[in-house]
Design an enzyme around this catalytic site. Sequence first.
Site, PDB file in Angstrom:
ATOM      1  N   LYS A 146       1.127  -1.681  -0.057  1.00 31.66           N
ATOM      2  CA  LYS A 146       0.186  -0.137  -0.178  1.00 31.66           C
ATOM      3  C   LYS A 146       0.548   0.878  -0.240  1.00 31.66           C
ATOM      4  O   LYS A 146       0.669   2.078  -0.948  1.00 31.66           O
ATOM      5  CB  LYS A 146      -1.023  -0.328   1.233  1.00 31.66           C
ATOM      6  CG  LYS A 146      -1.775   1.476   1.466  1.00 31.66           C
ATOM      7  CD  LYS A 146      -2.551   1.198   2.821  1.00 31.66           C
ATOM      8  CE  LYS A 146      -2.187   1.735   4.270  1.00 31.66           C
ATOM      9  NZ  LYS A 146      -0.876   3.481   4.269  1.00 31.66           N
ATOM     10  N   ASN A 147       2.388   1.655   0.874  1.00 30.21           N
ATOM     11  CA  ASN A 147       2.337   2.373   1.174  1.00 30.21           C
ATOM     12  C   ASN A 147       3.560   2.878   0.170  1.00 30.21           C
ATOM     13  O   ASN A 147       4.057   4.020  -0.146  1.00 30.21           O
ATOM     14  CB  ASN A 147       3.565   2.510   2.530  1.00 30.21           C
ATOM     15  CG  ASN A 147       2.367   3.210   3.851  1.00 30.21           C
ATOM     16  OD1 ASN A 147       1.332   2.947   3.724  1.00 30.21           O
ATOM     17  ND2 ASN A 147       3.095   2.446   4.961  1.00 30.21           N
ATOM     18  N   CYS A 162      -4.800  13.102  13.092  1.00 29.77           N
ATOM     19  CA  CYS A 162      -5.209  11.285  12.431  1.00 29.77           C
ATOM     20  C   CYS A 162      -4.791  10.941  13.582  1.00 29.77           C
ATOM     21  O   CYS A 162      -4.170  11.452  15.213  1.00 29.77           O
ATOM     22  CB  CYS A 162      -4.053  11.037  11.554  1.00 29.77           C
ATOM     23  SG  CYS A 162      -2.665  10.361  11.899  1.00 29.77           S
ATOM     24  N   ARG A 195       0.777  14.955  12.713  1.00 31.36           N
ATOM     25  CA  ARG A 195       1.306  14.565  11.933  1.00 31.36           C
ATOM     26  C   ARG A 195       1.580  15.802  10.818  1.00 31.36           C
ATOM     27  O   ARG A 195       0.880  15.852  10.044  1.00 31.36           O
ATOM     28  CB  ARG A 195       0.625  13.786  10.821  1.00 31.36           C
ATOM     29  CG  ARG A 195       1.022  12.312  11.602  1.00 31.36           C
ATOM     30  CD  ARG A 195      -0.284  10.674  10.838  1.00 31.36           C
ATOM     31  NE  ARG A 195       1.141  10.184  10.056  1.00 31.36           N
ATOM     32  CZ  ARG A 195       0.696   9.467   9.431  1.00 31.36           C
ATOM     33  NH1 ARG A 195      -0.303   8.971   9.411  1.00 31.36           N
ATOM     34  NH2 ARG A 195       1.559   8.643   8.575  1.00 31.36           N
ATOM     35  N   ASP A 211       5.212   0.988  12.183  1.00 34.74           N
ATOM     36  CA  ASP A 211       4.204  -0.121  11.783  1.00 34.74           C
ATOM     37  C   ASP A 211       3.808  -0.938  11.694  1.00 34.74           C
ATOM     38  O   ASP A 211       2.651  -1.853  11.450  1.00 34.74           O
ATOM     39  CB  ASP A 211       3.936   0.099   9.719  1.00 34.74           C
ATOM     40  CG  ASP A 211       3.536   1.527   9.242  1.00 34.74           C
ATOM     41  OD1 ASP A 211       2.995   2.498  10.071  1.00 34.74           O
ATOM     42  OD2 ASP A 211       3.332   1.670   8.014  1.00 34.74           O
ATOM     43  N   ARG A 247      -9.063  -0.171   5.128  1.00 35.50           N
ATOM     44  CA  ARG A 247      -7.973   1.379   4.349  1.00 35.50           C
ATOM     45  C   ARG A 247      -6.549   0.595   4.018  1.00 35.50           C
ATOM     46  O   ARG A 247      -6.457   0.822   2.788  1.00 35.50           O
ATOM     47  CB  ARG A 247      -7.451   1.834   5.561  1.00 35.50           C
ATOM     48  CG  ARG A 247      -8.800   3.025   5.634  1.00 35.50           C
ATOM     49  CD  ARG A 247      -8.734   4.064   6.468  1.00 35.50           C
ATOM     50  NE  ARG A 247      -7.642   4.529   5.832  1.00 35.50           N
ATOM     51  CZ  ARG A 247      -7.011   6.306   6.567  1.00 35.50           C
ATOM     52  NH1 ARG A 247      -6.710   6.814   7.488  1.00 35.50           N
ATOM     53  NH2 ARG A 247      -6.045   6.614   5.677  1.00 35.50           N
TER      54      ARG A 247
HETATM   55  C1  UD1 Z   1       4.909   6.882   5.608  1.00 37.46           C
HETATM   56  C2  UD1 Z   1       3.934   5.658   6.172  1.00 37.46           C
HETATM   57  C3  UD1 Z   1       2.659   5.036   7.588  1.00 37.46           C
HETATM   58  C4  UD1 Z   1       4.273   4.770   8.399  1.00 37.46           C
HETATM   59  C5  UD1 Z   1       5.408   6.530   8.265  1.00 37.46           C
HETATM   60  C6  UD1 Z   1       6.724   6.397   9.594  1.00 37.46           C
HETATM   61  C7  UD1 Z   1       2.513   6.114   4.086  1.00 37.46           C
HETATM   62  C8  UD1 Z   1       1.372   6.671   3.035  1.00 37.46           C
HETATM   63  N1  UD1 Z   1       2.653   5.759   5.268  1.00 37.46           N
HETATM   64  O1  UD1 Z   1       3.957   7.915   6.558  1.00 37.46           O
HETATM   65  O2  UD1 Z   1       2.312   4.145   7.497  1.00 37.46           O
HETATM   66  O3  UD1 Z   1       4.133   5.150   9.785  1.00 37.46           O
HETATM   67  O4  UD1 Z   1       5.141   6.030   6.944  1.00 37.46           O
HETATM   68  O5  UD1 Z   1       7.187   5.079   9.075  1.00 37.46           O
HETATM   69  O6  UD1 Z   1       3.529   5.763   3.222  1.00 37.46           O
HETATM   70  N2  UD1 Z   1       6.650  14.683   9.985  1.00 37.46           N
HETATM   71  C9  UD1 Z   1       6.792  16.133  10.335  1.00 37.46           C
HETATM   72  N3  UD1 Z   1       6.446  16.794   9.536  1.00 37.46           N
HETATM   73  C10 UD1 Z   1       6.653  16.575   8.349  1.00 37.46           C
HETATM   74  C11 UD1 Z   1       6.451  15.433   7.517  1.00 37.46           C
HETATM   75  C12 UD1 Z   1       6.301  14.369   9.064  1.00 37.46           C
HETATM   76  O7  UD1 Z   1       6.791  16.709  11.791  1.00 37.46           O
HETATM   77  O8  UD1 Z   1       6.491  17.428   7.232  1.00 37.46           O
HETATM   78  C13 UD1 Z   1       6.691  13.659  11.569  1.00 37.46           C
HETATM   79  C14 UD1 Z   1       5.049  12.938  11.762  1.00 37.46           C
HETATM   80  O9  UD1 Z   1       4.646  13.651  12.592  1.00 37.46           O
HETATM   81  C15 UD1 Z   1       5.513  12.125  12.770  1.00 37.46           C
HETATM   82  C16 UD1 Z   1       7.312  11.404  11.795  1.00 37.46           C
HETATM   83  O10 UD1 Z   1       7.617  12.590  11.048  1.00 37.46           O
HETATM   84  O11 UD1 Z   1       6.023  11.875  13.786  1.00 37.46           O
HETATM   85  C17 UD1 Z   1       7.303  10.230  10.389  1.00 37.46           C
HETATM   86  O12 UD1 Z   1       6.199  10.732   9.753  1.00 37.46           O
HETATM   87  P1  UD1 Z   1       6.492  10.547   8.080  1.00 37.46           P
HETATM   88  O13 UD1 Z   1       7.463   9.803   7.915  1.00 37.46           O
HETATM   89  O14 UD1 Z   1       6.830  12.037   7.255  1.00 37.46           O
HETATM   90  O15 UD1 Z   1       5.315   9.799   7.489  1.00 37.46           O
HETATM   91  P2  UD1 Z   1       4.093   9.419   6.610  1.00 37.46           P
HETATM   92  O16 UD1 Z   1       4.754   9.861   5.909  1.00 37.46           O
HETATM   93  O17 UD1 Z   1       3.191  10.550   7.312  1.00 37.46           O
END
Ligand code: UD1
Length: 416
Positions: free
Chosen positions: A23-24, A118, A123, A306, A398
């Site tokens: 999915k990711n 969420c 996030r 995850d 989902r």
């Molecule tokens: C992706 C995955 C999710 C997984 C996560 C971490 C997808 C669709 N989802 O989510 O399943 O749990 O990686 O492996 O691929 N953060 C910030 N600012 C930002 C972006 C992120 O502070 O602009 C923080 C987030 O709040 C979180 C951390 O960074 O605490 C990790 O987030 P991120 O690696 O971005 O996860 P996602 O891409 O949302």
Amino acid sequence: MKSRLSLEGGVPLKGTVRSSGAKNAALPILAGCILTHGDSVIHNVPDLMDIKTMIKMLEALGLKTDYRSNGTLRVSSTQKIRHIAPYELVTAMRASFFVAGPVLAKTGLAKIPLPGGCAIGSRPIDLHLKGFEALGATTEIQHGFVVMKAKKLVGTQIYLDFPSVGATENIMMAACLAEGKTVIENAALEPEITDLGEFLNSAGARISGLRTNKITIEGVSQINNTEYTVIPDRIEVGTLMIAAAITLGDIVVEGIRMEHQEPLIQKLRDCGAVVEIGDDTIRVSATERVRAVDIKTMPFPGFPTDMQAQFLALLTVANGTSVVTETIFENRFMHAQELIRMGAKIKIEQNHVTITGVEQLSGADVKITDLRAGAALILAGLAADGFTTVHGLHHLNRGYENLPAKIRSLGGRISG
Ligand code: UD1
């Protein structure tokens, strides 16, 4: 669609099952199709709600799609795409924000609703926006939309304060059509990023340094069409591996990439489970209650956040005391409260929990709070005494393709 499922615990799961597409990886690859020109074919796209949401998003932006039940998606993209993403799709799924980078790169303007909070934390998207700004875009919030504008994007050096998966992917996509060279430092290393990069390269992008924390993108003037196969879902595979250990079963999962499962393999072996690795198969079995181990979630190649909920479910029935520390998301222990309702002994303290394993959980009514929590509660139910009813099934649908059916094919007594 059903909102709950019932299961009866106590049956060791046995047999062979095949992994689904990730999915990711599929989500950003589908968003990446916005950058392409012409007709592309993507194989191994899993049939689940988040993918359907992304397909709706592509349609809303003016791409044409045709998704077949064999997991093959045909996508047709042209130069003319719309730049406004619908509110209901972005609020339904945070990953919808992946379209921001491609739309901005292709049209010079993107209006994407700001994703809300969420279940597993606030996030933010600040790192995505910082990257777009470094490439020369302006970004501002107007009437609930993030409005991003750029006459042209120009390659640059970007340092991520944290190796965010989504920010690495979004910036990488935007940089594909930028003028000159972009270097992303402290980039995330997750296999899904490599898959996105290889997909884009197969369509004519010039991305190097994949699998490292320094990714270089040489801008090109056009991304073409391609045919590509999405990697297996390491989180689904991991969930099935734990299903073997928690039910004292014996499961072979086919179609896996060993290098994506390493942190989990190590922890399962530390627990006393037997893990055997074939060419593209993995076999996990356990004949007695596993031993307690400590887990700390980390960016790849560390233990994946995850898989935290599912592993925590396993530790509730381990022999001894374990500590699970969550370092990626600030509010990702809601499943622990539900596991306590099943008789688990868990003490929750900010970003870590202490688990004292019990011999057996007892079936109960429990509620899913987020996708991976759903998998954890099903695993717990499979090991529990008696019947468990899991409510809030839409969270599970989902992100897992037919998990109940796969569990049934392994002998599990599960409806839904
Ligand atoms: C992706 C995955 C999710 C997984 C996560 C971490 C997808 C669709 N989802 O989510 O399943 O749990 O990686 O492996 O691929 N953060 C910030 N600012 C930002 C972006 C992120 O502070 O602009 C923080 C987030 O709040 C979180 C951390 O960074 O605490 C990790 O987030 P991120 O690696 O971005 O996860 P996602 O891409 O949302």
